[in-house]
Design an enzyme around this catalytic site. Structure first.
Site, PDB file in Angstrom:
ATOM      1  N   HIS A 124       0.800  -1.233   0.000  1.00  0.00           N
ATOM      2  CA  HIS A 124       0.000   0.000   0.000  1.00  0.00           C
ATOM      3  C   HIS A 124       0.833   1.283   0.000  1.00  0.00           C
ATOM      4  O   HIS A 124       0.284   2.357  -0.241  1.00  0.00           O
ATOM      5  CB  HIS A 124      -0.929   0.036   1.218  1.00  0.00           C
TER       6      HIS A 124
HETATM    7 ZN   LIG Z   1      -4.195  -6.901   3.166  1.00  0.00          ZN
END
Ligand SMILES: [Zn+2]
Length: 546
Positions: A137
Site C-alpha cells: 500500500h
Molecule cells: Zn491486506
C-alpha cells in the site's frame, strides 16, 4: 547438475522485535513465527538462508521522495508531537503509527526484497523469498494500510534492470494499490491483483481500472466478494494467470502472498484454506520463471505462519508433515498443533456467473494486447549487474592458486556456511514426535454484502470510491492516479547505463544496483539471537557508489 529449484530465503532475526503499537493488528512477530516453522521443518537444508543488508535511505528514494524518507528516518514516538503537520502530509498516524525502530523495520523489509531481486537478476536463485516484504500500500510520498516503504516497487525496479517484462501478482485480500499506481503508465510491469472490492480498504481495484497511456491494459484487477472458497478462487486465478502468461509472457514474476485472504483472518472475509492459498504459489512456480515470493497482510498470526511456512515448502519442493514439529512458538498452535488452516462454512457471495463475467472480460482484454509488448529491446548491460559470477569464478581461481597448501581458504569457508549448521536437525528431531495432534479448530468469520464490481467499463478512470472499513479507515481520500502522484516514469530509452547510471525511469536518485559482492556471505551473523539465526548467512554490504 541438479534441476532442483534454488531458493534464496531472506530473513533478518531483528524483524520480529518491532511492534507497531500495543493492540495494532500488524504484528511483525508473525515473520519470526513463520521462520521458526520453516527452520523446525528443516526446510533450510534445501535453500540458502540470507540476512540481507537493510535498504538504505538512498535506495528507498529510487521510488519514494527524498523528503518522505528523510521524515521516516527522523521521526520517533518522542518527536512526533513536534511534527504533526508533516505526519499529516505523509499519512503517518492512526493505522500507520510512528513506533520505535520504524525506519529500521522498513529497511529490513525493503532490503530483503531488493536483495532477493538482485539475486534473481544474477541468476543466483530461481525463487527468492522474503516474508518480511509485500507491503503493497505504500505510495511514493505517503504511508497507507500499515505500509510505509514499498519494498515491492523497489524490488521490481531492481528486476527491471535485467528483465524486460515483470509480472506482479497480488493475492492479499486488499487491492495492491501502491504497486499498481507505481507502474500504472508502463507496459514493462503488468500488475494483477485479486482482492475484495466494495466498501473495503483501499477502495481501488475496479475491474475497469486497467492502466493508462502505454500502461493501458497492463493493470489487471479481479474484484471479488466475500466468502470466496478454494475451488472458485483456483478457477479464476488459474484462468486469469494462464491468460496473462500467454499474452504478456513475463520474464520474471513477483507474487505477493498476503495471508489476510485466508479463512478466519482478523480483518479479511475470504474463505481460503491454507491449501487453497498455497495453490497460487504452486501454480505460479510451474511456469518456471525467476520468481519472488513476498509476504503482505495477514492478521491471524498463527495462520499466517502456517501458510507461509507451507508455501516455503512448496517453493523448495519439500513435502511437510501435517503434524507440526516442536518449535519455539509451539503453544501458539494449540489445540490442534496441525499445519492446516481449514475453511469455514461461510457462504460464497461470488456466483459462478459473476466470476465468469470477470474472467471473460479480462481474458478478452488480454487477448487484444500485442504479443510481446512494445517495450524497448536494446541490450541490457548485464555486465555491471550480473558480472558477479565471472568475477567470483576468477576470484576463486586466484584464491586457490595462492593457497595451494591450505585445505579450506577463507573464501571457501565463507561459501560453505550453509552446510555447517546441521546441528539444528538433531535438536529438532529429538523433540519432534513428542506431541500429538487434535482436531482442527474451525473459525467462522462474519461477512458483509459487497457492491457489484462489474460496472460498465470506463478506461482511464481517474477516481474510484475510497470507502474503507478495515485496514486504514483514516485514509479515505479519493484515488489520485499516478500521473499526478506515484507513477514510476519509465523512459522510452530508460535502460540503466551501468552502475552509475540512472535506474530505469525512476527519476529520483541514481544508485548502483545491489552489489555483486553480496553473493559472498560472511560466515556468521554476529548478533545471533537464537539457534535459528545461526543458520543465517550475512549478505555483505554493497559496493560503494561509484
Ligand atoms: Zn491486506
Amino acid at each position: 547438475m541438479s534441476n532442483k529449484t534454488r531458493i534464496a530465503y531472506m530473513y533478518d532475526p531483528d524483524i520480529g522485535c518491532y511492534d507497531y503499537e500495543p493492540g495494532h493488528c500488524m504484528k511483525p512477530f508473525r515473520i519470526r513465527m513463520t521462520h521458526d516453522l520453516v527452520m523446525s521443518y528443516g526446510l533450510y537444508r534445501n535453500m540458502e538462508v540470507y540476512r540481507a543488508k537493510p535498504a538504505t535511505d538512498l535506495e528507498m528514494t529510487q521510488f519514494h521522495t527524498d523528503e518522505y524518507i528523510e521524515f521516516l528516518k527522523r521521526v520517533t514516538p518522542d518527536t512526533i508531537g513536534n511534527c504533526q503537520q508533516e505526519a499529516l502530509k505523509y499519512d503517518i498516524s492512526g493505522d500507520c503509527p510512528v513506533f520505535d525502530g520504524l525506519f529500521e523495520f522498513c529497511s529490513i523489509s525493503a532490503g530483503g526484497s531488493m536483495e532477493g531481486a538482485a539475486r534473481l537478476n544474477r541468476g543466483r536463485c530461481d525463487i527468492a523469498v522474503n516474508w518480511a516484504g509485500g507491503l503493497h500500500h505504500a505510495k511514493k510520498g505517503q504511508a497507507g494500510g500499515f505500509c510505509y516503504v514499498n519494498d515491492i516497487v523497489l524490488a521490481i525496479l531492481e528486476l527491471l534492470r535485467v528483465y524486460q517484462r515483470v509480472l506482479y501478482i497480488d493475492i492479499d485480500i486488499h487491492h495492491g494499490d501502491g504497486v499498481e499506481e507505481a507502474f500504472y503508465t508502463t507496459d514493462r510491469v503488468m500488475t494483477c491483483s485479486f482482492h475484495k472490492f466494495g466498501e473495503f480498504y483501499p477502495g481501488t481495484g475496479h475491474l475497469s481500472d486497467i492502466g493508462i497511456g502505454s500502461g493501458k491494459k497492463y493493470a489487471v484487477n479481479v474484484p471479488l466478494r466475500d466468502g470466496i472458497d478454494d475451488d472458485a478462487y483456483r478457477r479464476i486465478f488459474e484462468s486469469v494467470i494462464t491468460d496473462v502468461m500467454t499474452c504478456y509472457n513475463p520474464e520474471a514474476i513477483v507474487l505477493q502472498c498476503g495471508a489476510d485472504s485466508l479463512s478466519g483472518d482478523r480483518l479479511g472475509s475470504f474463505n481460503l484454506s491454507m491449501e487453497g492459498h498455497a495453490n497460487c504459489v504452486k501454480f505460479v512456480k510451474k511456469f518456471g520463471r525467476p520468481t519472488m515470493l513476498l509476504g503482505g497482510g495477514g492478521y491471524s498470526i498463527r495462520n499466517v505462519a502456517r501458510t507461509w511456512a507451507f508455501e516455503t515448502a512448496h517453493a523448495v519442493g519439500d513435502s511437510v508433515s501435517k503434524v507440526l514439529p516442536f518449535s519455539d512458538y509451539y503453544e501458539y498452535y494449540c489445540p490442534e498443533y496441525l499445519l492446516d488452516v481449514p475453511r469455514s462454512n461461510m457462504s460464497n457471495d461470488n456466483t459462478p456467473e459473476y466470476l465468469e463475467k470477470i474472467r471473460s472480460t479480462i481474458s478478452e482484454r488480454l487477448r487484444s494486447l500485442p504479443f510481446a509488448p512494445s517495450v524497448q529491446m536494446q541490450d541490457v548491460p548485464r555486465e555491471s549487474l550480473g558480472g558477479a559470477e565471472e568475477d567470483e569464478d576468477m576470484l576463486a581461481d586466484l584464491d586457490t592458486d595462492k593457497n595451494m597448501d591450505v585445505r579450506m581458504t577463507e573464501l571457501q569457508q565463507d561459501r560453505h556456511v550453509e552446510n555447517d549448521n546441521e546441528f539444528y536437525d538433531s535438536d529438532v528431531e529429538d523433540e519432534k514426535n513428542e506431541h500429538v495432534a487434535t482436531e482442527p479448530n474451525n473459525e467462522e468469520v462474519s461477512d458483509e454484502e459487497m457492491a457489484d464490481a462489474a460496472e460498465p467499463e470506463e478506461d482511464d478512470k481517474a477516481e474510484t470510491n475510497g470507502a474503507s472499513t478495515d485496514e486504514a479507515p483514516v485514509h479515505r481520500s479519493s484515488i489520485v492516479r499516478p500521473s499526478e502522484t506515484s507513477a514510476v516514469v519509465l523512459e522510452d530509452n530508460g535502460q540503466p547505463s551501468g552502475s552509475t547510471g540512472p535506474l530505469p525511469g525512476t527519476g529520483n536518485t541514481a544508485t548502483p544496483p545491489r552489489s555483486p559482492q553480496s553473493d559472498h556471505p560472511a560466515p556468521e551473523s554476529n548478533d545471533a539471537e537464537s539457534a535459528h539465526s545461526d543458520n543465517i548467512q550475512q549478505a555483505s554490504p554493497p559496493a560503494e557508489v561509484n
